[in-house]
Design a protein around this motif. Structure first.
Motif, PDB file in Angstrom:
ATOM      1  N   LEU A 174       7.033  16.053  -1.405  1.00 34.81           N
ATOM      2  CA  LEU A 174       5.935  14.897  -1.151  1.00 34.81           C
ATOM      3  C   LEU A 174       6.431  13.762  -0.513  1.00 34.81           C
ATOM      4  CD1 LEU A 174       4.791  15.020  -5.032  1.00 34.81           C
ATOM      5  CD2 LEU A 174       4.133  16.390  -3.029  1.00 34.81           C
ATOM      6  N   SER A 175       5.753  13.121   0.172  1.00 30.93           N
ATOM      7  CA  SER A 175       6.159  11.807   0.773  1.00 30.93           C
ATOM      8  C   SER A 175       5.213  10.808   0.188  1.00 30.93           C
ATOM      9  CB  SER A 175       5.711  11.900   2.245  1.00 30.93           C
ATOM     10  OG  SER A 175       6.741  12.999   2.843  1.00 30.93           O
ATOM     11  N   CYS A 176       5.852   9.622   0.199  1.00 32.36           N
ATOM     12  CA  CYS A 176       5.148   8.054  -0.036  1.00 32.36           C
ATOM     13  C   CYS A 176       5.342   7.179   0.909  1.00 32.36           C
ATOM     14  CB  CYS A 176       5.375   7.780  -1.432  1.00 32.36           C
ATOM     15  SG  CYS A 176       4.703   6.196  -2.013  1.00 32.36           S
ATOM     16  N   ALA A 177       4.731   6.847   1.970  1.00 43.12           N
ATOM     17  CA  ALA A 177       4.615   5.980   2.761  1.00 43.12           C
ATOM     18  C   ALA A 177       4.043   4.639   2.206  1.00 43.12           C
ATOM     19  CB  ALA A 177       3.781   6.126   4.169  1.00 43.12           C
ATOM     20  N   ALA A 178       4.855   3.664   2.376  1.00 43.02           N
ATOM     21  CA  ALA A 178       4.749   2.395   2.084  1.00 43.02           C
ATOM     22  C   ALA A 178       4.634   1.367   3.118  1.00 43.02           C
ATOM     23  CB  ALA A 178       5.793   1.748   0.896  1.00 43.02           C
ATOM     24  N   SER A 179       3.616   0.462   2.875  1.00 38.02           N
ATOM     25  CA  SER A 179       3.254  -0.583   3.941  1.00 38.02           C
ATOM     26  C   SER A 179       2.978  -1.634   3.401  1.00 38.02           C
ATOM     27  CB  SER A 179       2.169   0.074   4.890  1.00 38.02           C
ATOM     28  OG  SER A 179       0.872   0.143   4.153  1.00 38.02           O
ATOM     29  N   GLY A 180       3.036  -2.917   4.099  1.00 35.76           N
ATOM     30  CA  GLY A 180       2.310  -4.119   3.464  1.00 35.76           C
ATOM     31  C   GLY A 180       3.477  -5.164   3.353  1.00 35.76           C
ATOM     32  N   ARG A 181       4.783  -4.679   3.091  1.00 37.59           N
ATOM     33  CA  ARG A 181       5.912  -5.656   2.778  1.00 37.59           C
ATOM     34  C   ARG A 181       7.113  -4.831   2.797  1.00 37.59           C
ATOM     35  NH1 ARG A 181       5.883  -8.714  -2.789  1.00 37.59           N
ATOM     36  NH2 ARG A 181       8.049  -9.138  -2.471  1.00 37.59           N
ATOM     37  N   TYR A 234       1.939  10.900  -8.541  1.00 40.25           N
ATOM     38  CA  TYR A 234       1.937   9.602  -8.025  1.00 40.25           C
ATOM     39  C   TYR A 234       3.144   8.967  -7.716  1.00 40.25           C
ATOM     40  CZ  TYR A 234      -2.788   9.865 -10.643  1.00 40.25           C
ATOM     41  OH  TYR A 234      -3.992  10.301 -10.984  1.00 40.25           O
ATOM     42  N   CYS A 235       3.315   8.159  -6.539  1.00 43.77           N
ATOM     43  CA  CYS A 235       4.258   7.355  -6.240  1.00 43.77           C
ATOM     44  C   CYS A 235       3.547   5.644  -6.656  1.00 43.77           C
ATOM     45  CB  CYS A 235       4.676   7.243  -5.150  1.00 43.77           C
ATOM     46  SG  CYS A 235       3.502   6.676  -3.569  1.00 43.77           S
ATOM     47  N   ALA A 236       4.734   5.024  -7.067  1.00 43.97           N
ATOM     48  CA  ALA A 236       4.517   3.426  -7.418  1.00 43.97           C
ATOM     49  C   ALA A 236       5.658   2.919  -7.104  1.00 43.97           C
ATOM     50  CB  ALA A 236       4.486   3.689  -8.996  1.00 43.97           C
ATOM     51  N   ALA A 237       5.305   1.491  -7.036  1.00 45.35           N
ATOM     52  CA  ALA A 237       6.299   0.578  -6.492  1.00 45.35           C
ATOM     53  C   ALA A 237       6.302  -0.563  -7.593  1.00 45.35           C
ATOM     54  CB  ALA A 237       5.857  -0.309  -5.182  1.00 45.35           C
ATOM     55  N   ARG A 238       7.764  -0.797  -7.693  1.00 42.14           N
ATOM     56  CA  ARG A 238       8.234  -1.993  -8.619  1.00 42.14           C
ATOM     57  C   ARG A 238       9.064  -3.051  -7.544  1.00 42.14           C
ATOM     58  NH1 ARG A 238      10.210  -3.581 -13.792  1.00 42.14           N
ATOM     59  NH2 ARG A 238      12.308  -4.130 -13.597  1.00 42.14           N
ATOM     60  N   ILE A 239       8.290  -4.060  -8.019  1.00 41.20           N
ATOM     61  CA  ILE A 239       8.529  -5.148  -6.857  1.00 41.20           C
ATOM     62  C   ILE A 239       9.567  -6.226  -7.546  1.00 41.20           C
ATOM     63  CG2 ILE A 239       7.599  -6.965  -5.530  1.00 41.20           C
ATOM     64  CD1 ILE A 239       6.890  -4.051  -4.510  1.00 41.20           C
ATOM     65  N   GLY A 240      10.713  -6.540  -6.645  1.00 35.40           N
ATOM     66  CA  GLY A 240      11.645  -7.660  -6.925  1.00 35.40           C
ATOM     67  C   GLY A 240      12.550  -7.261  -8.026  1.00 35.40           C
ATOM     68  N   SER A 241      12.935  -5.801  -7.920  1.00 34.84           N
ATOM     69  CA  SER A 241      13.818  -5.600  -9.147  1.00 34.84           C
ATOM     70  C   SER A 241      14.523  -4.365  -8.387  1.00 34.84           C
ATOM     71  CB  SER A 241      13.165  -5.146 -10.324  1.00 34.84           C
ATOM     72  OG  SER A 241      14.174  -4.434 -11.102  1.00 34.84           O
ATOM     73  N   ARG A 242      15.900  -4.165  -8.633  1.00 35.20           N
ATOM     74  CA  ARG A 242      16.669  -3.061  -8.035  1.00 35.20           C
ATOM     75  C   ARG A 242      16.960  -2.126  -9.176  1.00 35.20           C
ATOM     76  NH1 ARG A 242      18.439  -7.517  -5.454  1.00 35.20           N
ATOM     77  NH2 ARG A 242      18.899  -7.142  -3.249  1.00 35.20           N
ATOM     78  N   PHE A 274      10.636  -3.185   1.781  1.00 37.07           N
ATOM     79  CA  PHE A 274      11.024  -2.684   0.384  1.00 37.07           C
ATOM     80  C   PHE A 274      12.449  -2.664  -0.078  1.00 37.07           C
ATOM     81  CE2 PHE A 274       7.505  -0.424  -1.660  1.00 37.07           C
ATOM     82  CZ  PHE A 274       8.100   0.327  -2.471  1.00 37.07           C
ATOM     83  N   SER A 275      13.024  -3.574   0.748  1.00 35.01           N
ATOM     84  CA  SER A 275      14.551  -3.800   0.632  1.00 35.01           C
ATOM     85  C   SER A 275      14.974  -4.157  -0.787  1.00 35.01           C
ATOM     86  CB  SER A 275      15.179  -4.794   1.637  1.00 35.01           C
ATOM     87  OG  SER A 275      14.515  -6.043   1.246  1.00 35.01           O
ATOM     88  N   SER A 276      14.181  -4.844  -1.418  1.00 30.91           N
ATOM     89  CA  SER A 276      14.734  -5.042  -3.080  1.00 30.91           C
ATOM     90  C   SER A 276      13.974  -4.672  -4.063  1.00 30.91           C
ATOM     91  CB  SER A 276      14.740  -6.687  -3.214  1.00 30.91           C
ATOM     92  OG  SER A 276      13.245  -7.152  -3.014  1.00 30.91           O
ATOM     93  N   ASN A 277      13.125  -3.473  -3.867  1.00 28.41           N
ATOM     94  CA  ASN A 277      12.064  -2.760  -4.820  1.00 28.41           C
ATOM     95  C   ASN A 277      12.892  -1.377  -5.212  1.00 28.41           C
ATOM     96  OD1 ASN A 277      10.571  -5.065  -4.322  1.00 28.41           O
ATOM     97  ND2 ASN A 277      10.002  -4.107  -2.364  1.00 28.41           N
ATOM     98  N   VAL A 278      11.933  -0.765  -6.199  1.00 28.88           N
ATOM     99  CA  VAL A 278      12.258   0.475  -6.626  1.00 28.88           C
ATOM    100  C   VAL A 278      10.818   1.391  -6.372  1.00 28.88           C
ATOM    101  CG1 VAL A 278      12.358   1.715  -8.602  1.00 28.88           C
ATOM    102  CG2 VAL A 278      13.746  -0.392  -8.615  1.00 28.88           C
ATOM    103  N   GLN A 314       0.869  -1.235  -0.023  1.00 30.58           N
ATOM    104  CA  GLN A 314       0.087   0.144   0.024  1.00 30.58           C
ATOM    105  C   GLN A 314       0.820   1.208   0.012  1.00 30.58           C
ATOM    106  OE1 GLN A 314      -0.645  -2.448   2.531  1.00 30.58           O
ATOM    107  NE2 GLN A 314      -1.806  -3.350   1.258  1.00 30.58           N
ATOM    108  N   LEU A 315       0.750   2.356  -0.981  1.00 29.97           N
ATOM    109  CA  LEU A 315       1.199   3.481  -1.075  1.00 29.97           C
ATOM    110  C   LEU A 315       0.389   4.519  -0.641  1.00 29.97           C
ATOM    111  CD1 LEU A 315       3.051   2.467  -4.162  1.00 29.97           C
ATOM    112  CD2 LEU A 315       4.159   2.222  -1.945  1.00 29.97           C
ATOM    113  N   VAL A 316       0.859   5.538  -0.012  1.00 28.19           N
ATOM    114  CA  VAL A 316       0.075   6.666   0.350  1.00 28.19           C
ATOM    115  C   VAL A 316       0.980   7.985   0.171  1.00 28.19           C
ATOM    116  CG1 VAL A 316      -1.370   8.002   2.296  1.00 28.19           C
ATOM    117  CG2 VAL A 316      -1.346   5.448   2.032  1.00 28.19           C
ATOM    118  N   GLU A 317       0.469   8.925  -0.629  1.00 30.09           N
ATOM    119  CA  GLU A 317       1.101  10.073  -0.882  1.00 30.09           C
ATOM    120  C   GLU A 317       0.850  11.069   0.000  1.00 30.09           C
ATOM    121  OE1 GLU A 317       0.647   8.404  -5.108  1.00 30.09           O
ATOM    122  OE2 GLU A 317      -0.667   8.840  -3.729  1.00 30.09           O
ATOM    123  N   SER A 318       1.485  12.011   0.323  1.00 29.62           N
ATOM    124  CA  SER A 318       1.171  13.519   0.813  1.00 29.62           C
ATOM    125  C   SER A 318       2.018  14.462   0.703  1.00 29.62           C
ATOM    126  CB  SER A 318       0.982  13.088   2.587  1.00 29.62           C
ATOM    127  OG  SER A 318       2.290  12.922   2.855  1.00 29.62           O
TER     128      SER A 318
END
Length: 125
Positions: free
Chosen positions: A20-27, A95-103, A29-33, A3-7
């Motif tokens: 701008l801030s983007c708070a990530a939750s749910g897992r 918008y902030c966005a997360a790319r999972i499983g890639s550096r 983020f160590s190996s993501n973009v 989950q991503l929440v911008e402010s």
């Protein structure tokens, strides 16, 4: 699931700054973009900046180089977009966005798996 929440959006005069801030939750983020995109009225969504969470490497669109800075706080699982010397043409929903499983930072929307709800940035002339 992420989950991503911008402010931090708002109204600012040309030449001003916003962060701008983007708070990530749910897992973790160590190996993501994390990427930031924006969409202005009547235009397609475009890439602004991206950061690799593991090594902090960054990539910027030419239109914002030297004015915007992307960063992250690993402990808080939060990304930031510092925007300086803002111009009216920076007006958009960001918008902030997360790319999972890639550096590796990518600039295509399709390369991102999760998206925030967006935050409005308006720059007056």
């Amino acid at each position: 699931q992420v989950q991503l929440v911008e402010s931090g959006g708002g109204l600012v005069q040309a030449g001003g700054s916003l962060r701008l801030s983007c708070a990530a939750s749910g897992r973790t983020f160590s190996s993501n973009v994390m990427g930031w995109f924006r969409q202005a009225p009547g235009k397609e969504r475009e890439f602004v900046a991206g950061i690799s969470w593991s090594d902090g490497s960054t990539y910027y669109a030419d239109s914002v180089k030297g004015r915007f800075t992307i960063s992250r706080d690993n402990a808080k699982n939060t990304g930031y977009l510092q925007m300086n010397s803002l111009k009216p043409e920076d007006t958009a929903v960001y918008y902030c966005a997360a790319r999972i499983g890639s550096r590796r930072v990518r600039i295509r929307e399709a390369d991102y798996d999760y998206w925030g709800q967006g935050t409005q940035v308006t720059v007056s002339s």
